[in-house]
Scaffold this motif. Structure first.
Motif, PDB file in Angstrom:
ATOM      1  N   LEU A   1      54.060  71.982  10.944  1.00 50.60           N
ATOM      2  CA  LEU A   1      54.432  72.631   9.696  1.00 50.60           C
ATOM      3  C   LEU A   1      54.441  74.138   9.926  1.00 50.60           C
ATOM      4  N   ASP A   2      55.159  74.857   9.102  1.00 50.05           N
ATOM      5  CA  ASP A   2      55.239  76.314   9.231  1.00 50.05           C
ATOM      6  C   ASP A   2      53.829  76.901   9.105  1.00 50.05           C
TER       7      ASP A   2
ATOM      8  N   VAL B   1      52.719  79.945   8.967  1.00 48.60           N
ATOM      9  CA  VAL B   1      52.588  81.059   8.017  1.00 48.60           C
ATOM     10  C   VAL B   1      52.484  80.521   6.599  1.00 48.60           C
ATOM     11  N   LYS B   2      53.382  79.597   6.234  1.00 48.77           N
ATOM     12  CA  LYS B   2      53.327  79.008   4.898  1.00 48.77           C
ATOM     13  C   LYS B   2      52.012  78.270   4.673  1.00 48.77           C
ATOM     14  N   SER B   3      51.538  77.585   5.708  1.00 51.59           N
ATOM     15  CA  SER B   3      50.268  76.856   5.577  1.00 51.59           C
ATOM     16  C   SER B   3      49.110  77.816   5.331  1.00 51.59           C
TER      17      SER B   3
ATOM     18  N   LEU C   1      49.212  80.786   4.012  1.00 53.05           N
ATOM     19  CA  LEU C   1      49.335  81.368   2.673  1.00 53.05           C
ATOM     20  C   LEU C   1      48.968  80.350   1.598  1.00 53.05           C
ATOM     21  N   ARG C   2      49.280  79.078   1.845  1.00 52.28           N
ATOM     22  CA  ARG C   2      48.947  78.026   0.865  1.00 52.28           C
ATOM     23  C   ARG C   2      47.442  77.981   0.610  1.00 52.28           C
TER      24      ARG C   2
ATOM     25  N   GLN D   1      45.450  80.544   1.027  1.00 54.19           N
ATOM     26  CA  GLN D   1      45.013  81.926   0.725  1.00 54.19           C
ATOM     27  C   GLN D   1      44.207  82.530   1.868  1.00 54.19           C
TER      28      GLN D   1
ATOM     29  N   ARG E   1      58.010  85.139  14.144  1.00 51.42           N
ATOM     30  CA  ARG E   1      56.874  84.512  13.453  1.00 51.42           C
ATOM     31  C   ARG E   1      55.755  85.529  13.214  1.00 51.42           C
TER      32      ARG E   1
ATOM     33  N   GLN F   1      56.846  87.794  10.433  1.00 50.95           N
ATOM     34  CA  GLN F   1      56.781  87.076   9.163  1.00 50.95           C
ATOM     35  C   GLN F   1      55.350  87.026   8.635  1.00 50.95           C
ATOM     36  N   ALA F   2      54.414  86.687   9.507  1.00 55.91           N
ATOM     37  CA  ALA F   2      53.006  86.606   9.097  1.00 55.91           C
ATOM     38  C   ALA F   2      52.493  87.961   8.627  1.00 55.91           C
TER      39      ALA F   2
ATOM     40  N   HIS G   1      53.424  89.172   5.218  1.00 58.49           N
ATOM     41  CA  HIS G   1      52.640  88.539   4.151  1.00 58.49           C
ATOM     42  C   HIS G   1      51.163  88.933   4.200  1.00 58.49           C
TER      43      HIS G   1
END
Length: 239
Positions: free
Chosen positions: A167-168, A170-172, A174-175, A177, A192, A195-196, A199
């Motif tokens: 799974l991504d 970065v998104k994980s 952020l999910r 926190q 990548r 991107q990180a 955020h």
């Protein structure tokens, strides 16, 4: 770029022992990454594996022994040829022995749904006792632990440890926190990392022991690297 000693200085002394953390400090590295399991009496033990065999030669699980029993075991099998005994330390012993350290990545290995609450509570109590709130991040690959930290509003920063990237990452992160993203170097690309960081994530990369890779990651802009050989990393990155 910041340097973290991996399990202290895993390539230079038996991993996750006080001797290993001392090696990192001797190299001038004042940031360390280490692993945590809970003992049978809910003490935080600095050891990577859930079992004792690889580093002590003793069969059995960490969680089936008390802290007193575990601290009597010699963990020097983590590095062949080491002459002096190296007991498994508690996290409190590490905090007591090295007030010089500037930052700790505390990777929780015992992060099951049942253990998430107790291990976070044990960490928070120790961090409060030694006033290390600004010197600690709790990292883990366990979604149970990171979810529990998020949902209970844990006051300490957290970080996602990601090895496979199914799974991504970065998104994980952020999910849940998180404020740190601890990536395997194999998952690192300039896109990548950028991107990180856009955020607000601190990108820490493991385990980096090759001089060429150290320089490549520095050029990619990673925030910190985690290495078994702190002395080599200092030499390469300072040259």
């Amino acid at each position: 770029m910041l340097i973290y000693g991996h399990r202290g200085a895993r390539g230079e002394a038996p991993e996750n022992t006080l001797a290993s953390f001392d090696k990192a400090l001797q190299a001038g590295v004042t940031r360390v990454e280490l692993d945590l399991h809970l003992s049978a009496d809910h003490q935080l033990m600095v050891i990577h594996d859930p079992t004792l065999q690889r580093t002590t030669g003793i069969r059995g699980k960490v969680a089936r022994h008390t802290a007193e029993q575990l601290t009597r075991l010699d963990a020097r099998l983590g590095l062949s040829g080491w002459e002096q005994p190296c007991p498994i330390p508690t996290l409190e012993q590490l905090f007591q022995a090295f007030p010089q350290f500037e930052h700790y990545q505390l990777e929780v290995k015992s992060g099951s749904r049942a253990q998430a609450g107790p291990v976070l509570e044990a960490i928070m109590q120790l961090v409060d006792r030694y006033q290390l709130q600004d010197k600690v991040v709790i990292t883990s690959a366990s979604r149970h632990l990171l979810r529990h930290a998020r949902d209970t509003r844990c006051p300490l920063p957290t970080g996602l440890v990601e090895e496979h990237g199914i799974l991504d990452p970065v998104k994980s992160a952020l999910r849940y926190q998180c404020r740190f993203l601890a990536l395997s170097w194999k998952l690192c690309t300039p896109a990548r990392i950028a991107q990180a960081q856009r955020h607000g994530l601190h990108v820490s990369v493991w385990t980096v022991n090759d001089p060429g890779l150290m320089l490549k990651l520095r050029d990619m802009g990673v925030d910190s690297l985690i290495t078994d050989v702190p002395q080599l990393a200092v030499t390469v990155l300072d040259s």
